[in-house]
Design a protein around this motif. Structure first.
Motif, short mmCIF file in Angstrom:
data_model
loop_
_atom_site.label_atom_id
_atom_site.label_comp_id
_atom_site.label_asym_id
_atom_site.label_seq_id
_atom_site.Cartn_x
_atom_site.Cartn_y
_atom_site.Cartn_z
N GLY A 100 0.79 -1.23 0.00
CA GLY A 100 0.00 0.00 0.00
C GLY A 100 0.82 1.28 0.00
N VAL A 101 2.04 1.22 -0.55
CA VAL A 101 2.89 2.40 -0.60
C VAL A 101 2.32 3.42 -1.59
N GLN A 102 2.33 4.70 -1.20
CA GLN A 102 1.77 5.75 -2.06
C GLN A 102 2.85 6.63 -2.69
N TYR A 103 4.06 6.54 -2.16
CA TYR A 103 5.16 7.36 -2.66
C TYR A 103 6.40 6.50 -2.75
N MET A 104 7.17 6.72 -3.81
CA MET A 104 8.34 5.86 -4.00
C MET A 104 9.63 6.69 -4.07
N LEU A 105 10.69 6.09 -3.56
CA LEU A 105 12.04 6.59 -3.82
C LEU A 105 12.62 5.70 -4.91
N GLY A 106 13.57 6.23 -5.66
CA GLY A 106 14.06 5.47 -6.81
C GLY A 106 14.99 4.34 -6.44
N PRO A 107 15.23 3.44 -7.40
CA PRO A 107 16.22 2.37 -7.22
C PRO A 107 17.60 2.90 -7.60
N TYR A 108 18.59 2.04 -7.70
CA TYR A 108 19.89 2.48 -8.20
C TYR A 108 20.03 2.11 -9.67
N SER A 109 20.52 3.01 -10.46
CA SER A 109 20.85 2.89 -11.89
C SER A 109 19.69 3.25 -12.80
N SER A 110 20.09 3.72 -13.99
CA SER A 110 19.09 4.10 -14.99
C SER A 110 18.27 2.91 -15.43
N GLY A 111 18.94 1.75 -15.59
CA GLY A 111 18.25 0.56 -16.08
C GLY A 111 17.13 0.16 -15.14
N LEU A 112 17.41 0.13 -13.86
CA LEU A 112 16.38 -0.25 -12.89
C LEU A 112 15.27 0.80 -12.85
N THR A 113 15.65 2.07 -12.96
CA THR A 113 14.64 3.12 -12.94
C THR A 113 13.74 2.99 -14.16
N LYS A 114 14.34 2.64 -15.30
CA LYS A 114 13.54 2.45 -16.51
C LYS A 114 12.55 1.32 -16.34
N ALA A 115 12.94 0.30 -15.59
CA ALA A 115 12.06 -0.84 -15.39
C ALA A 115 10.92 -0.51 -14.42
N ILE A 116 11.21 0.34 -13.44
CA ILE A 116 10.23 0.61 -12.39
C ILE A 116 9.30 1.77 -12.76
N ALA A 117 9.83 2.75 -13.50
CA ALA A 117 9.05 3.95 -13.79
C ALA A 117 7.69 3.66 -14.46
N PRO A 118 7.61 2.71 -15.42
CA PRO A 118 6.29 2.45 -16.01
C PRO A 118 5.26 2.00 -14.97
N VAL A 119 5.71 1.27 -13.96
CA VAL A 119 4.79 0.76 -12.94
C VAL A 119 4.28 1.92 -12.07
N THR A 120 5.20 2.74 -11.57
CA THR A 120 4.77 3.86 -10.72
C THR A 120 3.90 4.81 -11.54
N GLU A 121 4.26 4.96 -12.81
CA GLU A 121 3.49 5.85 -13.67
C GLU A 121 2.04 5.38 -13.80
N LYS A 122 1.88 4.09 -14.06
CA LYS A 122 0.53 3.58 -14.29
C LYS A 122 -0.31 3.61 -13.02
N TYR A 123 0.33 3.48 -11.87
CA TYR A 123 -0.43 3.55 -10.62
C TYR A 123 -0.50 4.98 -10.08
N HIS A 124 0.04 5.93 -10.84
CA HIS A 124 0.04 7.34 -10.43
C HIS A 124 0.70 7.52 -9.06
N ILE A 125 1.84 6.86 -8.89
CA ILE A 125 2.60 6.97 -7.65
C ILE A 125 3.78 7.91 -7.90
N PRO A 126 3.84 9.04 -7.22
CA PRO A 126 4.99 9.92 -7.43
C PRO A 126 6.29 9.24 -7.00
#
Lengths: 407, 345
Positions: A100-126
């Motif tokens: 039930g997390v509503q806010y996220m801090l990023g992972p390490y590296s561009s590659g991991l961020t690229k993998a995670i960003a679509p998920v946070t984006e679709k759930y509208h999680i800043p």
């Protein structure tokens, strides 16, 4: 029953006595983070996690996050993404859906961020991230992704400018400069390469070596043999911490002589501590340096940040605090600032507040473009001079003169 | 209605109802079906034909890339889409997205089937461990080649278009795509393993020289079987590409040491050369993996290694083999008591 309440009372009294009165009354805002605690990015994943934890601690000491007349403290749920993108995406989903997390801090590296960003984006999680610098993150139209750091094409481009200046000083045309590039085959380093190639093309420089580091980043001796044969004027290496360590070690072992060598992640790999002499006169790009004159009310000056961080994490006592840690702390600070300006825990309003951020921090100024990247903070280039990191470029921040040629 | 038919109907109903009953476990269930698909297809050659491929992950990775390239390429220049420095924003309409998903996935299946024919023609001359290592080489080389093609994004991988609409319903769609593909594959294999064709590939497993001597054109059978397997794996890869949204070549697409090995472990766990073995193995393996990854963090790989050792040492026939030996009557094998044998003789 009586006994329990007596114990509770005693514990509460102890808590008060310990001076934790304000902390006790504060609520909790839970942030989520998938971070690399194992795998090839583990070193930097841990740097980033320490940065998050330090900032949370500092914010708590300063009375927490004030929303209206209530106060909150941050808490982070971490998972280990094993430095793997698909794992990171799965974990992001778990953080959002199951925890039930509503806010996220990023992972390490561009590659991991690229993998995670679509998920946070679709759930509208800043998500405020501090460790994904590739430009490819910021042309996807993401609305909920914000990065406090400068994008990666800027990391080593200033080394090319320096090389051109040096060529002019020698009475040569900058187009006579020969550039060798060896990078990891990942989003971050490929974007570094792109930045270098763009700037080299502006001066008409010649790219004599353009190689990829092997995928485990543990051996680049074949590339260095080629470097010794071709004799470039500039050598650019980028491969996160492991690539940096391999490069410095083998450049020393193989006695590679190039007038200018520029790499990334020197501090994170602690090249001066690990390889001593070998690291001398190498140029290192950095997002942040403790000598810069940045300041904010929570962390104080950049120098103060470094001092207090070392006190909190004694394992950093005899090395540089890497910028990966500083920017992770800055990301938490952005959240604090945005929550307070939004004055609510409403996700959308917080997102808008983050987008409107214009914040001076110990890490530099933070202001996001429409695409979510920080456009207010420059990169700096430091040179390792007798084991010390000294800023040599860009000129407005330079505290020392460049040692050139390197030998 | 027989007990068997009821069992099948119950399982099918559970498959359809699962994402609606456990929405928070959607991603887990979708991946479970992916495991079932790759395990069942691996068993087609590994269990039924005696050719242990370590390269089936090649078709998964290739399926991802082919699906992505078709879906993107129908509407945008692929080279520009994958360029990290592009400033233009490419957006797909829902119609374009779903057409891309359908055409891309089917195209990925067909491409991978053709690739299996070509790779098979080159590698099916190898036997035993040589075939295993040969196909592993193909998978590793595939990842390295793709990671150096800039047009495909190189080591950056590809960011797929964002799925239109609400994310939770998209997850449900992905689940049904995997589950649908898995059910179709299972029904197909149920029929397929009863055909003369399957008898021929079993003969190849049992003794390839004899099979050849009996007039079976073994290479043709081997190629067709592998191509069918690759077709399903390719489609699954393409669906994964849309599911993951961003993927990169070495650790997501051509992930030889993860999924590439896991599919073999699933089959060994459940029982080689059986229809239900890979399914059961995939379910147990995936649950074991998720549980250890969640509650035994740090020791997850050790637990997994221990599981593999236990399977290989104690359950060489897998769970199906174990039960078949213990409870042969469950499998319709009539066991005569000692007394009955004596009277007969």
């Amino acid at each position: 029953m009586k006994l329990t309440s007596a114990i509770v009372g005693a514990l509460a009294a102890l808590g008060l006595a310990a001076g934790a009165a304000t902390a006790e009354e504060c609520g909790t805002i839970t942030l989520g983070a998938a971070i690399s605690l194992t795998g090839k990015y583990a070193t930097n994943g841990i740097h980033a996690k320490n940065g998050y934890e330090f900032a949370i601690q500092k914010i708590r000491e300063h009375g927490g996050v004030k929303i209206g007349d209530k106060c909150y403290n941050f808490k982070v749920i971490y998972y280990d993404d094993e430095s793997k993108g698909d794992r990171g995406a799965t974990l992001a989903e778990r953080l959002i859906q199951q925890d039930g997390v509503q806010y996220m801090l990023g992972p390490y590296s561009s590659g991991l961020t690229k993998a995670i960003a679509p998920v946070t984006e679709k759930y509208h999680i800043p998500m405020v991230e501090a460790e994904g610098a590739s430009r490819s993150l910021f042309n996807q139209g993401y609305r909920y992704l914000f990065a406090v750091l400068s994008t990666s094409e800027q990391y080593l481009a200033s080394a090319i400018t320096l090389a051109a200046e040096k060529a002019k000083e020698q009475g040569k045309d900058p187009s006579s400069v020969k550039v060798a590039v060896a990078v990891e085959n990942d989003p971050f380093s490929l974007d570094i390469r792109a930045g270098v190639l763009e700037d080299a093309a502006k001066y008409g420089m010649q790219i004599v070596i353009d190689e990829k580091l092997p995928r485990d980043l543990s051996d680049m001796s074949a590339i260095l043999t080629k470097v010794k044969l071709v004799k470039p004027d500039v050598l650019i290496v980028s491969g996160h911490s492991k690539g940096a360590a391999t490069a410095v070690r083998q450049i020393g072992e193989q006695n590679v002589k190039v007038p200018m060598i520029a790499i990334t992640h020197c501090e994170a790999a602690d090249v001066t501590g690990n390889f001593g002499e070998y690291a001398n006169d190498i140029l290192c790009s950095t997002q942040w340096a403790e000598t810069l004159k940045y300041e904010d009310p929570i962390f104080g000056t950049a120098a103060n940040y470094e001092r207090e961080f070392k006190a909190a994490f004694p394992e950093y006592a005899d090395k540089k605090v890497p910028y990966q840690t500083a920017q992770a702390s800055a990301a938490v600070y952005v959240f604090k600032d945005a929550f307070e300006r939004a004055g609510t825990l409403d996700k959308e309003k917080v997102r808008d507040a983050i987008a409107a951020t214009d914040l001076m921090t110990f890490y530099g100024r933070i202001k996001f473009s429409e695409a979510g990247n920080n456009i207010a903070k420059p990169m700096v280039l430091r040179q390792i001079q007798n084991g010390e990191y000294n800023v040599v470029a860009p000129s407005e921040f330079a505290s020392h003169k460049l040692n050139w040629p390197r030998n | 209605m027989s007990r068997n038919a009821i069992l099948h109907i119950v399982l099918l109903a559970a498959t359809i109802a699962a994402p609606l009953l456990f929405p928070a476990y959607n991603a887990f269930l979708a991946t479970l079906w992916l495991f079932i698909i790759v395990a069942l297809t691996w068993d087609m050659t590994g269990g039924q034909m005696g050719y242990n491929s370590l390269g089936n992950i090649f078709f998964y990775g290739t399926g991802m890339y082919v699906g992505a390239v078709i879906a993107i390429g129908m509407y945008f220049p692929v080279g520009e889409w994958t360029d990290a420095a592009r400033s233009e924003l490419f957006l797909m309409s829902p119609g374009q997205y779903y057409t891309g998903l359908a055409v891309g996935s089917l195209g990925a299946g067909i491409f991978c089937a053709l690739a299996a024919l070509i790779i098979g023609a080159l590698t099916f001359g190898l036997r035993g461990p040589y075939f295993a290592i040969g196909t592993l080489g193909v998978a590793i080389a595939g990842g390295e080649i793709v990671s150096n093609i800039e047009w495909l994004g190189g080591g950056q991988g590809i960011s797929m278009p964002n799925p239109p609409g609400d994310f939770d319903s998209f997850k449900v769609l992905i689940y049904y795509l995997f589950a649908g593909l898995g059910v179709v594959l299972f029904i197909f294999l149920r029929w397929f393993y009863q055909t003369r064709f399957a008898a021929a590939i079993n003969a190849i497993r049992d003794d390839e020289e004899k099979a050849e001597a009996m007039g079976i054109h073994t290479l043709r059978y081997k190629l067709v079987t592998w191509a069918i397997a690759a077709f399903f794996v390719g489609i699954a890869g393409s669906i994964s590409a849309f599911q993951l949204i961003h993927f990169e070549p070495l650790e997501t697409a051509y992930q030889t040491i993860n999924l590439g090995i896991f599919m073999v472990v699933c089959v060994l766990l459940g029982g080689k050369g059986t229809l239900w073995g890979p399914v059961i193995g995939a379910v147990i393996f995936h649950v074991f993996k998720e549980v250890t990854w969640n509650y035994f963090l740090g020791g997850q790989w050790i637990a997994l290694g221990a599981l593999i050792v236990v399977i290989v040492v104690f359950f060489q026939g897998g769970l199906m083999g174990f039960f078949r030996r213990r409870f042969p009557e469950w499998f319709g094998v009539r066991v005569e008591t000692k007394g009955a044998t004596e009277t007969a003789s």
